[in-house]
Design a protein around this motif. Sequence first.
Motif, short mmCIF file in Angstrom:
data_model
loop_
_atom_site.label_atom_id
_atom_site.label_comp_id
_atom_site.label_asym_id
_atom_site.label_seq_id
_atom_site.Cartn_x
_atom_site.Cartn_y
_atom_site.Cartn_z
N TYR A 126 -0.60 6.90 3.52
CA TYR A 126 -1.78 7.75 3.47
C TYR A 126 -1.38 9.18 3.11
CZ TYR A 126 -5.95 10.35 4.62
OH TYR A 126 -7.03 11.19 4.55
N ASP A 127 -2.10 9.74 2.17
CA ASP A 127 -1.88 11.12 1.74
C ASP A 127 -3.16 11.89 2.02
OD1 ASP A 127 -1.42 13.54 0.51
OD2 ASP A 127 -1.29 12.71 -1.52
N SER A 185 -5.15 14.80 -5.49
CA SER A 185 -4.25 14.05 -6.37
C SER A 185 -5.01 13.35 -7.48
CB SER A 185 -3.46 13.01 -5.57
OG SER A 185 -2.68 13.64 -4.58
N PHE A 186 -6.22 12.89 -7.17
CA PHE A 186 -7.03 12.18 -8.15
C PHE A 186 -8.12 13.05 -8.77
CE2 PHE A 186 -5.27 8.71 -5.62
CZ PHE A 186 -4.83 7.86 -6.63
N TRP A 225 -5.25 13.15 -0.92
CA TRP A 225 -5.47 12.17 -1.99
C TRP A 225 -6.58 12.58 -2.94
CZ3 TRP A 225 -10.02 9.52 -2.73
CH2 TRP A 225 -10.92 9.51 -1.67
N ARG A 226 -7.60 13.26 -2.42
CA ARG A 226 -8.70 13.67 -3.31
C ARG A 226 -8.19 14.62 -4.39
NH1 ARG A 226 -13.88 12.45 -1.58
NH2 ARG A 226 -14.02 11.77 0.57
N SER A 270 0.82 -1.21 0.00
CA SER A 270 0.00 0.00 0.00
C SER A 270 0.85 1.26 0.00
CB SER A 270 -0.91 0.03 1.24
OG SER A 270 -1.81 -1.04 1.21
#
Length: 94
Positions: A76-77, A83-84, A80-81, A73
């Motif tokens: 955790y970032d 980033s995507f 992340w939202r 894995s």
Amino acid sequence: MTLPHVMTAEEILQRDFLPLRARLIEVAAMLDRLDRAGGSPPDDERMGLVAQAIARLSEDRDDRAEDLQRLFSLPYDPAWRESFGIESRSQKAR
């Protein structure tokens, strides 16, 4: 009220041996195919992860599944939202 039956190690092995054996043979076959194809590219870190996972499987511990999940894995970032390119619920409500 009856408590659920907790399986013994022998019962688990009796139930799961054949599927486990099949998965181990599948992993061995995959490694054989990689070897016959000349191995993985030298800069490919995935084979290093696979080697680490195989080594960790042989350790005597009861959290191997969690350990491998963490190995494979990403950390955790909190962003992340972004980033995507996914809007958070609070952004959608605006």
